[in-house]
Design a protein around this motif. Structure first.
Motif, short mmCIF file in Angstrom:
data_model
loop_
_atom_site.label_atom_id
_atom_site.label_comp_id
_atom_site.label_asym_id
_atom_site.label_seq_id
_atom_site.Cartn_x
_atom_site.Cartn_y
_atom_site.Cartn_z
N MET A 80 63.34 117.71 20.02
CA MET A 80 64.10 118.33 21.33
C MET A 80 64.27 119.28 20.36
SD MET A 80 68.14 116.05 21.02
CE MET A 80 67.07 114.82 20.01
N ARG A 81 64.19 119.97 19.05
CA ARG A 81 64.55 121.05 18.50
C ARG A 81 63.49 122.32 19.37
NH1 ARG A 81 64.05 118.81 12.60
NH2 ARG A 81 61.90 117.93 13.32
N HIS A 82 62.15 122.18 19.80
CA HIS A 82 61.72 122.65 20.05
C HIS A 82 60.76 121.95 21.87
CE1 HIS A 82 61.34 124.36 15.93
NE2 HIS A 82 61.05 122.98 15.61
N LEU A 83 62.12 121.86 22.60
CA LEU A 83 61.03 121.57 23.86
C LEU A 83 60.43 122.76 24.78
CD1 LEU A 83 64.26 120.92 25.46
CD2 LEU A 83 63.25 119.25 24.72
N ASP A 84 59.54 121.86 25.05
CA ASP A 84 58.22 122.31 25.46
C ASP A 84 58.59 122.33 27.54
OD1 ASP A 84 55.93 123.17 25.79
OD2 ASP A 84 54.34 121.29 25.68
N PHE A 85 59.17 123.31 27.41
CA PHE A 85 59.34 123.53 28.81
C PHE A 85 60.33 124.46 28.92
CE2 PHE A 85 60.26 118.46 27.80
CZ PHE A 85 60.37 118.34 29.64
N ALA A 86 59.76 125.01 30.56
CA ALA A 86 60.19 126.70 30.54
C ALA A 86 61.40 126.68 30.95
CB ALA A 86 59.19 126.67 31.90
N SER A 87 61.61 127.85 30.56
CA SER A 87 63.18 127.87 30.05
C SER A 87 63.80 128.06 31.75
CB SER A 87 63.91 130.18 29.88
OG SER A 87 63.63 129.86 28.26
N GLU A 88 64.57 127.75 31.45
CA GLU A 88 65.79 128.04 33.08
C GLU A 88 64.57 126.60 34.30
OE1 GLU A 88 66.87 131.08 35.02
OE2 GLU A 88 68.05 131.82 32.69
N SER A 89 64.58 125.23 33.58
CA SER A 89 63.45 124.48 34.45
C SER A 89 64.34 123.68 34.93
CB SER A 89 62.02 124.48 33.93
OG SER A 89 62.65 123.45 32.77
#
Length: 206
Positions: A80-89
């Motif tokens: 969770m310190r480096h989430l592999d999801f796009a911003s505002e997704s």
């Protein structure tokens, strides 16, 4: 028959999410592992679910539950310190009983990541351990009410917060709900006291 989930505060978060009709029903659980992942609750209500779990064993338990329920929860190994999801997704994001198992600097980074992937107007639930917890002060001292303690013979970091301390993490968000809780219950034959503070916060609209 629907399962009753033990993560009771998430039912309140679900209620808040249901009231936000403008947001897409996309949700991320940070710390999504375990034998009864609460993402299943949100999936039952029609949410497109995603989860990250750091511990491979807890990840497998969650995916085993999903297979048994024939649900596509989309839980993957991640940090969770480096989430592999796009911003505002994501319309919604939460972390239940998870974020405080790291140093406070990492907690701050994790909350920042959750904010990043949250859409404008989106809702977040996060809870923290407080100094009212009977275990606060036990174990190896790491500083700032941060301790290494043992859970099931495994060393685990626990960070505890003073009253109002987590407010600073949400200074750029609207706090919709905050509850400072002290629970006393019997665990493995002993009476224990647990201290938590729960937040439901909203990201500013664009």
């Amino acid at each position: 028959m629907l399962d009753i989930f033990k993560q009771i505060p998430l039912y309140r978060f679900l209620q808040y999410c249901q009231e936000e009709s403008r947001l897409p029903r996309t949700i991320l659980d940070c710390g999504a592992g375990g034998s009864q992942p609460p993402l299943s609750l949100f999936r039952t209500y029609g949410y497109e679910t995603n989860g990250v779990e750091f511990d491979p064993k807890q990840l497998e338990l969650a995916n085993e539950y999903a297979r048994h329920k024939a649900q596509l929860l989309h839980i993957q190994q991640g940090d969770m310190r480096h989430l592999d999801f796009a911003s505002e997704s994501m319309g919604f994001v939460y972390s239940y009983n998870s974020v405080f198992h790291m140093r406070k600097a990492d907690v701050q980074q994790s909350v920042s990541e959750m904010k990043r992937i949250l859409m404008p107007g989106g809702l977040m639930f996060v809870n923290f351990l407080t100094v009212n917890d009977s275990r606060c002060g036990q174990g190896r001292d790491l500083g700032k009410h941060e301790h290494e303690q043992f859970d099931d013979s495994v060393p685990v970091i626990h960070s505890y917060y003073e009253p109002g301390e987590p407010d600073l993490l949400f200074s750029d968000m609207e706090i919709l709900y905050k509850e400072d809780r002290v629970l006393e219950r019997i665990y493995e034959g002993e009476k224990i006291r647990q201290g938590f503070v729960d937040y439901i916060v909203k990201k500013a609209d664009a």
